[in-house]
Enzyme design. Structure first.
Site, PDB file in Angstrom:
ATOM      1  N   ASP A 101      -2.453 -11.516   7.720  1.00 46.91           N
ATOM      2  CA  ASP A 101      -1.929 -10.154   7.674  1.00 46.91           C
ATOM      3  C   ASP A 101      -0.920  -9.984   6.539  1.00 46.91           C
ATOM      4  OD1 ASP A 101      -1.761  -7.550   8.957  1.00 46.91           O
ATOM      5  OD2 ASP A 101       0.309  -8.128   9.356  1.00 46.91           O
TER       6      ASP A 101
ATOM      7  N   THR B  30      -2.350  -3.179   4.430  1.00 49.85           N
ATOM      8  CA  THR B  30      -1.123  -3.657   3.785  1.00 49.85           C
ATOM      9  C   THR B  30      -1.426  -4.504   2.556  1.00 49.85           C
ATOM     10  OG1 THR B  30      -1.090  -5.513   5.325  1.00 49.85           O
ATOM     11  CG2 THR B  30       0.222  -3.608   5.894  1.00 49.85           C
ATOM     12  N   THR B  31      -2.462  -5.344   2.656  1.00 53.07           N
ATOM     13  CA  THR B  31      -2.806  -6.175   1.508  1.00 53.07           C
ATOM     14  C   THR B  31      -3.319  -5.290   0.374  1.00 53.07           C
ATOM     15  OG1 THR B  31      -3.531  -7.786   3.142  1.00 53.07           O
ATOM     16  CG2 THR B  31      -4.009  -8.283   0.850  1.00 53.07           C
TER      17      THR B  31
ATOM     18  N   ASP C  32      -3.253  -4.295  14.712  1.00 60.92           N
ATOM     19  CA  ASP C  32      -3.846  -3.577  13.574  1.00 60.92           C
ATOM     20  C   ASP C  32      -5.005  -2.716  14.037  1.00 60.92           C
ATOM     21  OD1 ASP C  32      -2.124  -4.693  11.790  1.00 60.92           O
ATOM     22  OD2 ASP C  32      -3.636  -5.772  10.608  1.00 60.92           O
TER      23      ASP C  32
HETATM   24  P1  ADP Z   1      -5.695  -5.012   4.442  1.00 59.48           P
HETATM   25  O1  ADP Z   1      -4.414  -5.707   4.758  1.00 59.48           O
HETATM   26  O2  ADP Z   1      -5.604  -4.245   3.167  1.00 59.48           O
HETATM   27  O3  ADP Z   1      -6.223  -4.221   5.563  1.00 59.48           O
HETATM   28  P2  ADP Z   1      -7.886  -6.792   4.932  1.00 59.48           P
HETATM   29  O4  ADP Z   1      -7.872  -8.258   4.709  1.00 59.48           O
HETATM   30  O5  ADP Z   1      -7.874  -6.295   6.324  1.00 59.48           O
HETATM   31  O6  ADP Z   1      -6.704  -6.194   4.112  1.00 59.48           O
HETATM   32  O7  ADP Z   1      -9.184  -6.223   4.190  1.00 59.48           O
HETATM   33  C1  ADP Z   1      -9.495  -4.866   4.217  1.00 59.48           C
HETATM   34  C2  ADP Z   1     -10.676  -4.579   3.333  1.00 59.48           C
HETATM   35  O8  ADP Z   1     -11.825  -5.304   3.767  1.00 59.48           O
HETATM   36  C3  ADP Z   1     -11.042  -3.106   3.378  1.00 59.48           C
HETATM   37  O9  ADP Z   1     -11.275  -2.653   2.063  1.00 59.48           O
HETATM   38  C4  ADP Z   1     -12.313  -3.096   4.216  1.00 59.48           C
HETATM   39  O10 ADP Z   1     -13.155  -2.009   3.898  1.00 59.48           O
HETATM   40  C5  ADP Z   1     -12.921  -4.405   3.817  1.00 59.48           C
HETATM   41  N1  ADP Z   1     -13.929  -4.892   4.765  1.00 59.48           N
HETATM   42  C6  ADP Z   1     -13.858  -4.922   6.107  1.00 59.48           C
HETATM   43  N2  ADP Z   1     -15.000  -5.424   6.633  1.00 59.48           N
HETATM   44  C7  ADP Z   1     -15.812  -5.705   5.604  1.00 59.48           C
HETATM   45  C8  ADP Z   1     -17.145  -6.244   5.465  1.00 59.48           C
HETATM   46  N3  ADP Z   1     -17.868  -6.599   6.533  1.00 59.48           N
HETATM   47  N4  ADP Z   1     -17.649  -6.404   4.223  1.00 59.48           N
HETATM   48  C9  ADP Z   1     -16.916  -6.060   3.152  1.00 59.48           C
HETATM   49  N5  ADP Z   1     -15.678  -5.556   3.192  1.00 59.48           N
HETATM   50  C10 ADP Z   1     -15.130  -5.373   4.394  1.00 59.48           C
HETATM   51 MG    MG Z   2      -6.843  -4.874   7.398  1.00 59.25          MG
END
Ligand code: ADP
Ligand code: MG
Length: 514
Positions: free
Chosen positions: A56, A89-90, A381
């Site tokens: 996270d 957040t990332t 989240d």
């Molecule tokens: P954040 O802290 O920004 O939420 P995450 O590590 O949760 O970071 O990643 C979020 C990103 O991953 C978003 O852009 C979301 O659309 C993408 N994402 C989620 N599931 C998938 C998937 N199955 N394939 C590709 N991208 C995905």
């Molecule tokens: Mg996320």
């Protein structure tokens, strides 16, 4: 002439800008590898040896001991993002870092910081419009909400649970607290308990509190329970003055004890006669009263802390009763079931299906502290994004598709922007590419190739993201693959990243007291 103390340090002009930009970029860089479904975890060890393993962004940045003031501003981007929408957040931190990187290049080309700031604001405005255009459909039903929850969970620790099962739990919890005034997110509690496998994680319609029955022989489960919360001590009344009795014979002693006994029995009788099934008291209950009530099959919890008392009152509709004589069924609360269960030597009370049971609890299990803690963050989240999506009713494609679409739109509108500001608008679009590029890099793909392919697919098909599904990675329409994010998560990321980047870029003088 010196106007600053000798010890203070001052950095000015390009040096100040460079050092701030570098610090901001470094922080963003540190969370980049955690982005997306194949993002890696980080292990953070505090000075006291506490270990946190997480994916996270907000948690990582929060636990890192960051001192540099410009770097701290990126941490704040993640914090704002977490507070406002609970996810992304990332994305927000990485975007802010890349906006700074692009700003640095422009400064090198002698574009003035003010021009960059103006260009970025213009681009952010276009980006927000582009997000509006990306919003899909209007019907945010349970299936879409589950997709939102699952998309937010990818890459995060779900213990031994499937994201699908967890998403289902999260959606039913949010649905449960969705009323006319929107989603009462605060009515969803998360209670963690190490011990069983995470498969035992479940949703409880009601609340869970950490309290212990006043007597071993009391019932452990009460169905269809009338409940009261009493703020009175059930023990022998001790007078205000120190009274001394001189007892001269066994008879007198027996009489005194009998009097005490009958006083206690009187309290217990009053409770039993009131018809209450489960009694919570914020004060103490004498063992003899407890034993008598155990005989009467009344379940009693004493020495309740105030937070729990308040939670129980609001979950069951029970009034707080200030005098034993006021114990009457008009003041009773109600629950379908109250049960106590012991976990690792601790007793927990489950208050389920109360008359006013608006609250639900996700009861999280897991084998170790680390599993349970990360599961709690993941669920937190997911609850936030589902609440956000349900409240606004707007979702956009994930997997980088929205960023590709925004960048495309910003780039094409850049042509209409006058002067050097145009360079800044284009740079903003380039910065947005960081999201799909990072998703590509984190899945072991070549970021440039993927970017080119995504743009081509966006051009021809409309929606194109880099979808990770189990082992496979492909360019496809995220909507068809159920990869969706709340529109507000994207909006907030653009706004907070732009704000931080422009604020940092504008600083050209750093004066630090020693
Ligand atoms: P954040 O802290 O920004 O939420 P995450 O590590 O949760 O970071 O990643 C979020 C990103 O991953 C978003 O852009 C979301 O659309 C993408 N994402 C989620 N599931 C998938 C998937 N199955 N394939 C590709 N991208 C995905
Ligand atoms: Mg996320």
């Amino acid at each position: 002439m010196f106007i600053l103390s000798e010890d203070s340090q001052r950095t000015q002009g390009r040096d100040a800008q460079s050092s701030n930009i570098m610090a901001g970029k470094a922080v963003a860089e540190s969370v980049r590898t955690t982005l997306g479904p194949r993002g890696m975890d980080k292990m953070l060890v505090s000075s006291s040896g506490d270990v946190v393993i997480t994916n996270d962004g907000a948690t990582i940045l929060n636990k890192m001991d960051i001192e540099h003031p410009a770097a701290q501003m990126i941490v704040e981007v993640a914090e704002t993002q977490e507070d406002e929408v609970g996810d992304g957040t990332t994305t927000a931190a990485v975007l802010a870092g890349n906006l700074l990187g692009e700003a640095e290049d422009l400064l090198d080309q002698d574009v003035h910081a003010t021009t960059i700031v103006e260009g970025y604001h213009e681009a952010a405005r276009i980006a927000l419009e582009a997000i509006d255009e990306q919003v899909v459909g209007s019907d945010v039903d349970d299936d879409v909400l589950k997709q939102v929850a699952e998309s937010s969970m990818t890459g995060k620790g779900t213990g031994g649970l499937t994201a699908e099962a967890l998403a289902e739990t999260v959606v039913s919890a949010i649905r449960h607290v969705d009323g006319e005034d929107g989603v009462a997110r605060d009515n969803v509690n998360v209670h963690t308990e190490v011990g069983a496998s995470s498969n035992a994680t479940e949703m409880i319609e009601g609340i869970v509190v950490d309290e212990e029955p006043a007597h071993d022989e009391m019932p452990t489960t009460v169905e269809d329970a009338d409940i009261s919360i009493l703020d009175v001590e059930l023990g022998v009344r001790t007078g205000d003055v120190d009274a001394e009795y001189s007892i001269e014979s066994i008879d007198q002693l027996n009489t005194a004890l009998d009097a005490e006994e009958s006083e206690l029995r009187g309290y217990a009788q009053t409770v039993a006669d009131s018809g209450v099934d489960v009694l919570f008291t914020t004060d103490s209950v004498d063992d003899r009263v407890a034993s008598f009530l155990a005989n009467e099959d009344v379940l009693v919890f004493d020495d309740l802390n105030n937070t729990d008392a308040r939670k129980i009152a609001s979950a069951t509709g029970a009034a707080r009763v200030g005098a034993l004589d006021d114990l009457a069924d008009s003041e009773f609360g109600h629950a379908d079931r109250i049960r106590t269960e012991s976990y690792g030597g601790e007793d927990l009370v489950f208050v389920e299906g109360g008359a006013a049971a608006e609250a639900v609890t996700i009861f999280v299990r897991g084998g170790t502290d680390h599993v349970v803690d990360e599961l709690e963050r993941t669920i937190g989240d997911a609850l936030d994004v589902v609440a956000t999506a349900l409240d606004s009713g707007e979702v956009v494609p994930g997997a980088g598709a929205t960023e590709i679409a925004i960048a495309d739109r910003v780039r094409s509108e850049a042509a209409g922007v006058e002067g050097r500001k145009q360079l800044a608008v284009t740079a903003f679009a380039d910065a947005l590419d960081i999201v799909p590029r990072t998703l590509a890099a984190n899945t072991g793909q070549d970021p440039i190739d993927v970017l080119v392919d995504l743009r081509a697919a966006h051009e021809s098909e409309g929606r194109a993201g880099l979808i990770t599904d189990g082992e496979s990675v492909e360019i496809a329409d995220p909507i068809e693959h159920g990869v969706v994010d709340p529109a507000d998560v994207k909006r907030e990321a653009i706004e907070s990243a732009t704000e931080a980047a422009t604020m940092i870029a504008r600083i050209d003088d750093v004066i630090a007291a020693e």
